[in-house]
Design a protein around this motif. Structure first.
Motif, short mmCIF file in Angstrom:
data_model
loop_
_atom_site.label_atom_id
_atom_site.label_comp_id
_atom_site.label_asym_id
_atom_site.label_seq_id
_atom_site.Cartn_x
_atom_site.Cartn_y
_atom_site.Cartn_z
N VAL A 26 64.58 26.79 53.21
CA VAL A 26 65.00 26.20 51.94
C VAL A 26 66.33 26.82 51.48
CG1 VAL A 26 64.44 25.95 49.49
CG2 VAL A 26 62.67 25.60 51.23
N LYS A 27 66.43 28.14 51.56
CA LYS A 27 67.65 28.83 51.12
C LYS A 27 68.86 28.43 51.95
CE LYS A 27 65.62 33.03 49.13
NZ LYS A 27 65.55 34.51 49.21
N SER A 28 68.64 28.22 53.24
CA SER A 28 69.74 27.84 54.13
C SER A 28 70.04 26.35 54.09
CB SER A 28 69.41 28.25 55.56
OG SER A 28 68.29 27.54 56.05
N LYS A 29 69.25 25.60 53.27
CA LYS A 29 69.38 24.15 53.12
C LYS A 29 68.99 23.40 54.40
CE LYS A 29 72.91 24.40 49.53
NZ LYS A 29 71.92 24.18 48.47
N ALA A 229 50.78 37.61 48.79
CA ALA A 229 51.96 37.22 49.57
C ALA A 229 52.43 35.83 49.16
CB ALA A 229 51.64 37.27 51.06
N TRP A 230 51.47 34.92 48.97
CA TRP A 230 51.79 33.56 48.53
C TRP A 230 52.51 33.59 47.18
CZ3 TRP A 230 49.43 31.13 44.19
CH2 TRP A 230 49.70 29.77 44.05
N TYR A 231 52.02 34.41 46.26
CA TYR A 231 52.66 34.48 44.94
C TYR A 231 54.05 35.10 45.03
CZ TYR A 231 53.52 35.44 40.05
OH TYR A 231 54.08 35.47 38.80
N ARG A 235 56.46 32.08 44.33
CA ARG A 235 56.83 32.14 42.92
C ARG A 235 58.04 33.05 42.68
NH1 ARG A 235 57.50 29.58 38.26
NH2 ARG A 235 56.21 30.31 36.52
N LEU A 236 57.92 34.32 43.03
CA LEU A 236 58.96 35.27 42.64
C LEU A 236 60.25 35.10 43.44
CD1 LEU A 236 56.90 38.56 42.11
CD2 LEU A 236 57.50 36.80 40.46
N GLU A 237 60.14 35.08 44.75
CA GLU A 237 61.36 35.00 45.55
C GLU A 237 62.04 33.64 45.43
OE1 GLU A 237 61.21 36.50 49.49
OE2 GLU A 237 59.90 38.19 48.98
N PHE A 238 61.24 32.57 45.39
CA PHE A 238 61.86 31.26 45.21
C PHE A 238 62.45 31.11 43.82
CE2 PHE A 238 61.64 26.80 43.84
CZ PHE A 238 62.51 26.25 44.75
N GLN A 239 61.77 31.64 42.80
CA GLN A 239 62.28 31.55 41.43
C GLN A 239 63.58 32.33 41.29
OE1 GLN A 239 60.52 29.60 39.14
NE2 GLN A 239 62.38 29.73 37.93
N LYS A 240 63.66 33.46 41.96
CA LYS A 240 64.91 34.23 41.94
C LYS A 240 66.03 33.43 42.59
CE LYS A 240 66.91 38.73 43.03
NZ LYS A 240 68.22 38.14 43.37
N HIS A 241 65.72 32.77 43.70
CA HIS A 241 66.71 31.90 44.35
C HIS A 241 67.16 30.79 43.41
CE1 HIS A 241 68.58 29.16 47.18
NE2 HIS A 241 67.67 28.24 46.90
N TYR A 242 66.20 30.22 42.68
CA TYR A 242 66.54 29.16 41.72
C TYR A 242 67.44 29.70 40.60
CZ TYR A 242 65.98 25.94 37.82
OH TYR A 242 66.23 25.11 36.75
N PHE A 243 67.08 30.86 40.05
CA PHE A 243 67.89 31.45 38.99
C PHE A 243 69.31 31.73 39.48
CE2 PHE A 243 63.93 33.31 36.73
CZ PHE A 243 63.86 32.21 35.90
N ASP A 244 69.44 32.25 40.69
CA ASP A 244 70.77 32.53 41.24
C ASP A 244 71.59 31.25 41.39
OD1 ASP A 244 70.26 35.24 41.45
OD2 ASP A 244 69.54 35.12 43.51
N THR A 245 70.94 30.19 41.86
CA THR A 245 71.63 28.90 42.04
C THR A 245 72.08 28.33 40.70
OG1 THR A 245 70.29 28.44 44.01
CG2 THR A 245 71.43 26.57 42.99
N ARG A 246 71.18 28.35 39.72
CA ARG A 246 71.51 27.81 38.40
C ARG A 246 72.56 28.67 37.69
NH1 ARG A 246 72.21 24.21 37.05
NH2 ARG A 246 71.32 23.99 34.96
N ALA A 247 72.51 29.98 37.90
CA ALA A 247 73.52 30.85 37.30
C ALA A 247 74.91 30.51 37.83
CB ALA A 247 73.19 32.31 37.57
N LEU A 370 63.83 40.06 38.29
CA LEU A 370 62.81 39.82 39.31
C LEU A 370 62.93 40.74 40.52
CD1 LEU A 370 62.59 35.91 39.36
CD2 LEU A 370 61.00 37.54 38.34
N ARG A 371 63.99 41.50 40.60
CA ARG A 371 64.16 42.37 41.76
C ARG A 371 63.02 43.38 41.89
NH1 ARG A 371 70.57 44.13 41.57
NH2 ARG A 371 71.46 42.09 42.14
#
Length: 419
Positions: A26-29, A229-231, A235-247, A370-371
């Motif tokens: 997902v991160k690499s598109k 691990a699922w959470y 949740r956390l790592e994907f949400q951080k990716h989302y926050f970075d993208t939106r920022a 989130l780090r």
């Protein structure tokens, strides 16, 4: 994912590795289909999950996928549609409103310099005024911002419910009871009204998360590790990716704020007014410096030869032409001095409508926050796991996410274009 002879430890580790590899796509598109739905859509992972030791986790995720995901997807799509509609209406209102005022200012300048273009400028002004009026009326009538806020709140609170639900003790001891409780919570959120959404946005923040209730039955450590691990990944790592993208996106949208364009345009307008003052003084001095023709001088001019009189008229024409030029410069300077603040207001109105600078700071701060929890859960996966510690990690982070969304909702309600 794991064969029947694999150890329990291997099952949770391979599950975590699978989740991380899917997130990397997902991160690499590489996986664009789940670019914004990875945390909510477990279908690809569930198709690969074959470990008998994780059957309870699989059943829970399948229930959330079947029951909660469609409701979230509907609310999310409606929220996105209303957001796009609101942005179009706001762009139209701000752009056409600024264009109408600018055209009115330009028409005053044109009327003195190029009167023949007045009809064209007036046409632009009239069309812009009508378009801006239509946009404002449409925004009030359709209430796109209200629907955007409500549907986005439903989607985000359903998202949080998905992850909060796995901390309920019924998941381990009473699966039908856990499903019934989750359905009831979903029904309450899906029926949220605009009025209730605004009320929730204005409520005070809760300082502490909900308590963790330890189940009365045994909780398999392997399933607990898999759930953690699922959470962490979903949740956390994907949400951080989302926050970075939106920022990053909101930073690009905040160019007017970062470059202080409105302030610079205001300063430029003041300088233009100062220049206009110098030109006006020049014109006044030139007018007072012209010789005054008394009766004797008039008689002298009349006694001159026609050739000499023609030379004087030619010189006077040149003097009049110079005055007309500087008078035109004076009008242009005044027009620009009035026009630049209007453009600056349009930029400021755009910034206020979407709160891009504040959203950028909000997204960036949340990403940095989130780090620590991500690192803590990643480190804890290597050793023995405690139920209360694992559940507290989820509960505390979900409390953080609810507070983040609460803050975003208040930001939207307080935006100048929320009416």
């Amino acid at each position: 994912m794991a064969n029947d002879n694999a150890t329990n430890s291997d099952s949770s580790k391979q599950w975590a590795a699978l989740l991380e590899s899917q997130l990397a796509k997902v991160k690499s598109k590489e996986d664009k289909a789940r670019e914004w739905t990875f945390d909510m859509d477990d279908r690809p992972e569930l198709q690969l999950l074959q470990a008998p030791q994780l059957e309870r986790i699989k059943r829970a995720l399948e229930f959330l996928q079947t029951e909660l995901y469609p409701k979230w997807e509907e609310a999310d799509q409606q929220a996105n549609a209303n957001q796009k509609r609101h942005r179009r209406i706001t762009r139209m209102a701000i752009g056409c409103g600024v264009a109408a005022v600018a055209a009115a200012i330009v028409s005053l300048v044109i009327s003195h310099l190029v009167p023949g273009l007045m009809l064209v400028v007036f046409g632009i002004e009239f069309v812009s005024v009508i378009a801006a009026l239509v946009a404002v009326v449409a925004g009030i009538w359709l209430k796109t911002h209200h629907e955007w806020l409500t549907k986005r709140q439903i989607a985000e609170r359903l998202r949080s419910l998905r992850f909060q639900s796995v901390t309920w003790p019924e998941l381990w001891c009473d699966e039908p009871g856990w499903q019934a409780r989750t359905r009831a919570a979903m029904t309450e959120l899906v029926g949220l009204t605009d009025k209730q959404a605004v009320k929730w946005a204005k409520e005070e923040d809760k300082t502490s998360p909900a308590d963790v209730v330890k189940p009365s039955c045994a909780v398999p450590a392997e399933e607990l590790k898999a759930l953690t691990a699922w959470y962490r990944v979903k949740r956390l790592e994907f949400q951080k990716h989302y926050f970075d993208t939106r920022a990053e996106d909101t930073h690009k949208q905040s160019w007017g704020h970062h470059w202080k364009v409105s302030l610079k345009l205001f300063v430029a307008s003041v300088i233009l007014v100062l220049c206009h003052g110098f030109v006006a003084i020049f014109l006044v001095d030139g007018h007072h410096g012209k010789p005054h023709h008394g009766p004797a001088q008039v008689q002298q001019v009349e006694d001159q030869s026609p050739q000499d009189a023609g030379h004087q008229k030619h010189d006077a024409g040149h003097a009049g032409g110079g005055a007309d030029f500087w008078h035109g410069v004076e009008i242009v300077l005044i027009g620009l001095a009035a026009l630049l603040p209007v453009i600056g207001f349009g930029i400021r109105a755009w910034t206020s409508a979407f709160e891009s600078p504040r959203s950028h700071n909000l997204f960036r701060a949340k990403s940095l926050a989130l780090r620590e929890p991500i690192q803590r859960l990643r480190s804890g996966a290597e050793g023995p796991i405690n139920y209360e510690d694992a559940m507290w990690a989820i509960v505390e982070n979900e409390h953080f996410f609810v507070g983040e969304h609460h803050e975003w909702c208040r930001l939207q309600v307080e935006a100048e274009w929320y009416f």
